[in-house]
Design a protein around this motif. Structure first.
Motif, PDB file in Angstrom:
ATOM      1  N   ALA A   1       0.594   5.166  -5.060  1.00  0.00           N
ATOM      2  CA  ALA A   1       0.186   5.798  -4.120  1.00  0.00           C
ATOM      3  C   ALA A   1      -1.138   5.504  -3.754  1.00  0.00           C
TER       4      ALA A   1
ATOM      5  N   THR B   1       0.398  13.370  -4.171  1.00  0.00           N
ATOM      6  CA  THR B   1       1.622  13.295  -3.453  1.00  0.00           C
ATOM      7  C   THR B   1       2.465  14.242  -4.273  1.00  0.00           C
TER       8      THR B   1
ATOM      9  N   CYS C   1       6.270  10.206   2.114  1.00  0.00           N
ATOM     10  CA  CYS C   1       5.088  10.848   2.105  1.00  0.00           C
ATOM     11  C   CYS C   1       4.132  10.623   3.055  1.00  0.00           C
TER      12      CYS C   1
ATOM     13  N   LYS D   1       5.347   8.047  -3.482  1.00  0.00           N
ATOM     14  CA  LYS D   1       4.641   9.186  -4.191  1.00  0.00           C
ATOM     15  C   LYS D   1       4.352   8.925  -5.633  1.00  0.00           C
TER      16      LYS D   1
END
Lengths: 786, 160, 268
Positions: free
Chosen positions: A549, A633, A728, A736
């Motif tokens: 992420a 996330t 996400c 995520k």
């Protein structure tokens, strides 16, 4: 999905060296003239050091130096620190006690390093360490966090051994919700202490170069830049630009290699003292004493329900053991990585959580795979399951009634969940686990004399750690962005330099997939470089499922810049306006024409710079980026565990495991599934096998693999792993994070299943055969009496 | 110091070593074959497994002089003529490794498992036979798959 | 590890004479108990006498109504021996349950019983079968051999050469594994030969392997798991640790004894 782009199960680029024995782990490295370090560690949990006599040791053959805390102080070497400030309810700052790399005046846990011997060979160093005479005045000790406040005071700065008494949430509103509740479920929970046990033991080689007055540290670390920063700015061993930290291949971390430990500091420092590279490699038994442990919470938790089975409030009090000293991130684990996740997947209007962090005479406790989130999930998912049983509602149904259904969702404990579909993962998991036929399977087990049970865990975690401004406001001493640099070579091949660090996660493959996908070049033409502060300018490392992420988002951002610059080069090369250049499938095309240039052409022209003047465009094709996420996330999912219990012995066999996770966009499903498998195994380990046990004197009872039960192949089933996807919205890739999910979800699923099988409210972790047998007996006895 | 001689990965080697030198130390420190790893000190993790005359041994629990005159194969010697051993291929194909630290011992144990138990290995057998090898990363799922496939591939490659 | 010297005799006679004249010497068999404690510096022999080169110490043979196993025979070889499997499948199962495959490739019967770890498997088989431990000097009945924790009747200059088991079809071993070490948390060996019944327990005793007369009496009346139902042993004198209390061990002795009996009946 085929090919090598995003979503493809690309086989790992790093594997060739590992399957042929050609990896380079720290202990595989030998520096010319290296000497060997052995630490003398405290045999006592708590003692004053009256004196240390090193003379006999120093005179033994091969011994180059015997160093203690006194020399450390003489050289003005600073203490190790905890980098996250937590304030108590009353506003007072946490009580951080001094943590010297070698004990000064007293020792606070069994294994506390007291002295180091540096010798020509390791056996010589070990021989000499035995000859150091330490006169201890043994003090009473406390190891149990529940007894810490009443125990002997360990540090002057911390009366009642209390580091902080922290709280989150609205107490009055939560109490009011409980007052009007229809039903309250209560549980006392011990989240068992664990030893991380990455298979590669920690190691460090310190090397001082007198010519340049600079240091190099090879170290088993998950975040070499943070190590350099701490060792420079706080320990004060060398200025940052005079210290290079290299994390070569690292054999697993699981959190335990995030922290800055005494041994690497001492190896570096000693290398200057003796004028030789100094190597230290931990033994496994030493690792049990010296590696930061995980978990170790004692919790009372209550969940309030209304008459429709809706959760109206959650109240939690936790005592968190941080051990004898505050490790690097220890303060944040039982606070902002724990209490902020107590809403689980549920719309809970009121949550209040108090956390008392305490010192004990045990090795420091810090992040271990999941770090706070497994503890939170265990609290929530145990309460929900027990609540469902008490209310007579099918556990999945009770969960369904309480799921958060619209996003973004603001919980009462800081977090704003950005996206998810909890119903979807539950539904899919129930299907795969064939929940509707569970009663049939239970009857079949009963015919064989076995108790069958099923347990659920609909977990959530906060990953992609973390927006710097947000964590800064919560006390973090650092920003939690990530950096990347994309270097395009004149021939078009690409090097990606990342501040993330791979110690099993497969970044060399997944990061290359992203580049291959974006630039349309073969994955073989991409190299990923990490783990060296001389190569990568800065980075925050890998933990908290952040590399996808945050780390990959930084690469994506750098790739945007590379593409923009390449388009400029292409416009000169193709003699077209920059706005008319399209980049597609690895080709630069002049819109509406058949004029095009390949990626390699453009890369070459960026460097030969014949088609543009230096005034209008800089030569070269290399861009860097720092990416700071906008939010955490929120990976989430549903794990279902099915067990069979042998009522004669209490032995638990896991007969089925279903995992349906939502990790957002998946870059490489093969690697993601592997992460889930490994996480589940560690979670099952916590639930059924693992327990780091100190006795009341502070002696570590589980000091080797002979006593600490690690999950083996025979303890585990094959897993059914599937996924649902909600993208996400908080990062450009829609990912995520997946590294910790299994370890977060699994313990509750296992204990819910075992208690279901046995028919008791609770069995403490680890649910060893003895614990399960005791539970079966406690259940059976009243019946016999009746 | 006594001299030990043995054949390692097909090459004769000989060196003077202290009696307390373990086979794994001899391989790692004297021969610089660092693919064989040390993950524990109580003979339980299996990261150090090598073959001695075709038999899997924990090289951390064997003195170098105990294998005097023997043929030792380490992970570095498994690939032949630049071609990976089928078990190595299977570990890569089935993602049977993550951090890679247990992998050399795992693969050596897996190959010997096939020597002892044949090419058709069911899941239960593989899990039981992995009792001497710890992995902290993979949860064993893909290791089991890799060994199952690698065992069959060993037959195919032997027949080829 | 501390420094030491070693010898690799090729005959028993050489080994015996080395043992007699070396100070602070230890015999090295499979090494999987000794080498780890040497690595941890918990044992510091000055001399190791490696028995692996002595041919006469290895092998399995039938001798009349006995099965005789050389002291240096590896667990793997006993477990896989067609002779043992045919004559006493219940005994073959004992080495098959020890440690892991790599340990079984190295460990030996002589090493196991000479070490007499209170959680080791072979001592239960020896005691449960009424084996005879044969040394360079004498024959010692198993009942007299295992004298305490890591203690045996062996004299300092004595080397186990063979173990002789009276052939007994109706015998079996049932083991509840220690979750970390793989040793026996509780292991029970049950055997019936003619009218004699033996029940030997390892792992549970605070002072090592022991027999359970009450179980033996019950099984003498009728050799069936049912005969043991309702019977238990007292937790008193049993080992207790984080993995198993004395009470739990006592319970497991009953469970394992019933299961072993069922298996023995099936074999016999």
């Amino acid at each position: 999905m085929t090919g090598t782009g995003i979503g493809a199960a690309v086989r790992r680029k790093e594997d060739l060296r590992f399957i042929t024995g050609r990896g380079h782990y720290t202990d595989d490295i030998s520096r010319p003239g290296q000497a060997y370090a052995c630490f003398l560690r405290s045999p006592h949990a708590h003692a004053r050091i009256r004196s240390i006599d090193t003379s006999a040791a120093a005179n033994l053959p091969g011994v180059l130096a015997v160093l203690t805390g006194a020399e450390l102080q003489a050289d003005k070497i600073g203490n190790l620190i905890c980098g996250w400030m937590i304030h108590s309810k009353d506003g007072s700052p946490m009580k951080m006690a001094p943590h010297p790399a070698l004990a000064v005046g007293k020792v606070c846990y069994v294994g506390d390093p007291v002295a180091v011997v540096v010798a020509e060979t390791l056996p010589q160093a070990k021989d000499a360490a035995e000859k150091i005479v330490v006169d201890y005045e043994v003090l009473p000790a406390v190891a149990d966090p529940a007894k810490a406040k009443e125990g002997p005071q360990i540090h002057e700065v911390a009366p009642r051994n209390t580091i902080y008494e922290w709280a989150l949430g609205d107490k009055a509103a939560t109490d009011a919700a409980f007052a009007s509740a229809r039903h309250v479920t209560r549980l006392d929970i011990v989240n068992n202490r664990l030893a991380p046990n990455a298979l590669e033991p920690r190691a460090a080689i310190g090397e001082y170069d007198a010519g340049s007055d600079s240091f190099t540290l090879w170290n088993t670390t998950q975040n070499p830049h943070v190590a350099r920063l701490v060792i420079s700015a706080f320990v004060g061993l060398a200025p940052e630009h005079k210290l290079r930290v290299i994390a070569p291949d690292v054999g697993g971390g699981f959190g335990s290699k995030i922290f800055i430990y005494p041994e690497e500091v001492v190896a570096l420092w000693a290398s200057k003292r003796v004028g030789r590279p100094v190597k230290w490699t931990c033994d496994r038994s030493e690792a049990f004493l010296a590696d930061a442990h995980g978990r170790d919470h004692v919790t009372h938790a209550e969940m309030a329900f209304d008459d429709k089975g809706k959760i109206v409030g959650l109240r939690v009090h936790t005592i968190a053991n941080l051990g004898a000293y505050m490790s690097t991130f220890s303060s944040s684990i039982p606070t902002y990585l724990y209490a902020t996740l107590l809403s689980g997947q549920y719309a809970i209007p009121h949550i209040y959580c108090e956390v008392d962090a305490v010192y004990t005479n045990t090795v420091p406790v810090d992040a271990y795979r999941g770090a706070g989130r497994p503890e939170a999930t265990f609290v929530v998912e145990r309460l929900v399951e027990v609540g469902a049983r008490e209310l007579g509602i099918d556990p999945p149904e009770l969960r369904r009634r309480n799921f958060i259904k619209s996003f973004p969702h603001q919980t009462p404990v800081i977090m704003t969940y950005d996206a998810g579909d909890y119903e979807a993962s539950l539904r899919k998991a129930l299907e795969i686990a064939d929940y509707k036929n569970f009663p049939k399977r239970k009857r079949e087990s009963a015919r064989r004399g076995k108790l069958r049970g099923i347990g659920f865990s609909t977990y959530i975690e906060a990953c992609g750690i973390a927006p710097s401004q947000a964590v800064g406001s919560l006390g973090a001493g650092v920003g939690l962005w990530e950096s990347a640099e994309v270097r395009v070579n004149p021939t078009g091949s690409v090097e990606v330099l990342t501040g993330s660090h791979s110690h099993g996660q497969g970044h060399e493959t997944t990061f290359a997939q992203l580049v291959s996908d974006r630039l349309g070049i073969p994955i073989e033409n991409v190299s990923v470089i990490h783990g060296d502060t001389d190569k990568v300018q800065f980075g925050m490392g890998t933990y908290g499922s952040r590399s996808g992420a945050v780390g990959m988002s930084a690469i994506a951002k750098a790739l945007d810049k590379v593409e923009a610059k390449a388009k400029k080069v292409a416009s000169h090369l193709l003699e077209a306006a920059e706005g008319d250049i399209e980049f597609k499938d690895g080709k630069f095309i002049v819109s509406g024409t058949d004029k095009s240039a390949t990626w390699a052409d453009v890369a070459l022209h960026a460097y030969i710079a014949h088609k543009f003047s230096g005034q209008e465009l800089e030569p070269g094709l290399k861009e860097g980026a720092f990416y700071d996420p906008t939010n955490f996330t929120f990976p989430a999912g549903c794990h279902i565990c099915e067990v069979e219990v042998d009522p004669d012995t209490g032995e638990v066999t896991i007969v089925g495991w279903t995992a349906v996770d939502d990790f957002g966009v998946v870059i490489n499903p093969m690697i993601v599934e592997g992460q889930v498998h490994g996480g589940i195994a560690q979670g099952v380990g916590q639930a059924l096998l693992e327990h780091a046990v100190y006795n009341s004197d502070g002696q570590l009872v589980t000091g080797s693999l002979m006593d600490y039960a690690m999950p083996r192949a025979g303890n585990l089933p094959s897993y059914k792993v599937d996924m649902t996807v909600t993208r996400c919205p908080s990062n450009p890739l829609g990912v995520k994070g997946c590294g910790e999910a299994g370890a977060i979800a699994a313990p509750a699923a296992v204990i819910n299943a075992v208690t279901d099988a046995v028919g008791v409210e609770d069995i403490p972790m680890p649910a060893t055969p003895q614990a399960v047998w005791s539970a079966i007996r406690s259940r059976a006895q009243p019946r016999q009496a009746a | 110091m006594p001299t030990v001689s043995m054949t390692v990965n097909g090459k004769p080697v000989s060196a003077e070593v202290e009696p307390r030198t373990l086979l794994v130390q001899f391989l790692r420190e004297h021969l610089r074959l660092t693919g064989t790893h040390v993950g524990c000190d109580t003979s339980q993790c299996g990261a150090c497994v090598v073959h001695v005359d075709g038999v899997a041994m924990k090289s951390c629990t064997t003195f170098a002089w105990q294998v005097e005159g023997c043929h030792v194969t380490t992970i570095e010697g498994l690939a032949k003529d630049g071609k990976l051993h089928p078990m190595q291929e299977a570990f890569r194909e089935h993602h049977g490794l993550q951090c890679g630290f247990c992998t050399p011992g795992m693969i050596m144990a897996a190959v010997e498992m096939v020597y002892r138990k044949g090419h058709d290995l069911d899941e239960k057998t593989i899990r039981e036979e992995l009792d001497g090898n710890l992995c902290r990363c993979t949860g064993y799922h893909n290791i089991v798959k890799a060994i199952h496939a690698g065992a069959r591939a060993m037959r195919d490659s032997a027949g080829a | 590890m501390y420094a030491f010297d070693f010898h690799r005799p090729t005959t028993l006679r050489q080994a015996v004479s080395l043992l007699a004249k070396s100070e602070d010497a230890k015999l090295l068999a499979g090494g999987h108990s000794l080498i780890p404690v040497m690595k941890l510096r918990l044992a510091s022999p000055r001399t190791l006498i490696d028995l692996s080169q002595i041919q006469e110490l290895t092998g399995v043979e039938l001798k009349g109504r006995s099965l005789v196993i050389g002291a240096m025979t590896r667990h793997r070889d006993v477990a896989n021996s067609p002779i043992v499997q045919e004559a006493m499948p219940g005994l073959a199962a004992v080495p098959a349950s020890i440690g892991d495959p790599h340990v079984r490739n190295r460990g030996t019967i002589g090493g196991s019983i000479a070490n007499n770890d209170p959680n080791a498997d072979y001592p239960a088989a020896c005691l449960g079968l009424g084996a005879t431990i044969i040394t360079n000097k004498r024959k010692i009945p198993a009942d007299e051999f295992f004298t305490g924790l890591f203690e045996t009747a062996l004299e300092p200059d004595e080397i186990i050469t063979k173990v002789s088991f009276p052939i007994t079809r109706k015998c079996a071993y049932e083991k509840f594994k220690h979750p970390a070490s793989g040793f026996a948390l509780v292991g029970v060996f049950v055997a019936k030969r003619g009218s004699e019944v033996r029940v030997a327990v390892t792992g549970a005793g605070a002072s090592g392997v022991f027999r359970v007369p009450s179980f033996e009496e019950a099984l003498k009346k009728r050799f069936a798991p049912k005969s043991l139902e309702g019977l238990s042993i007292s937790p008193e004198g049993l080992a207790s640790d984080i993995h198993a209390s004395a009470e739990y061990r006592a319970h497991l002795v009953g469970v394992m004894a019933r299961r072993a009996t069922a298996k023995a009946v099936a074999y016999g």
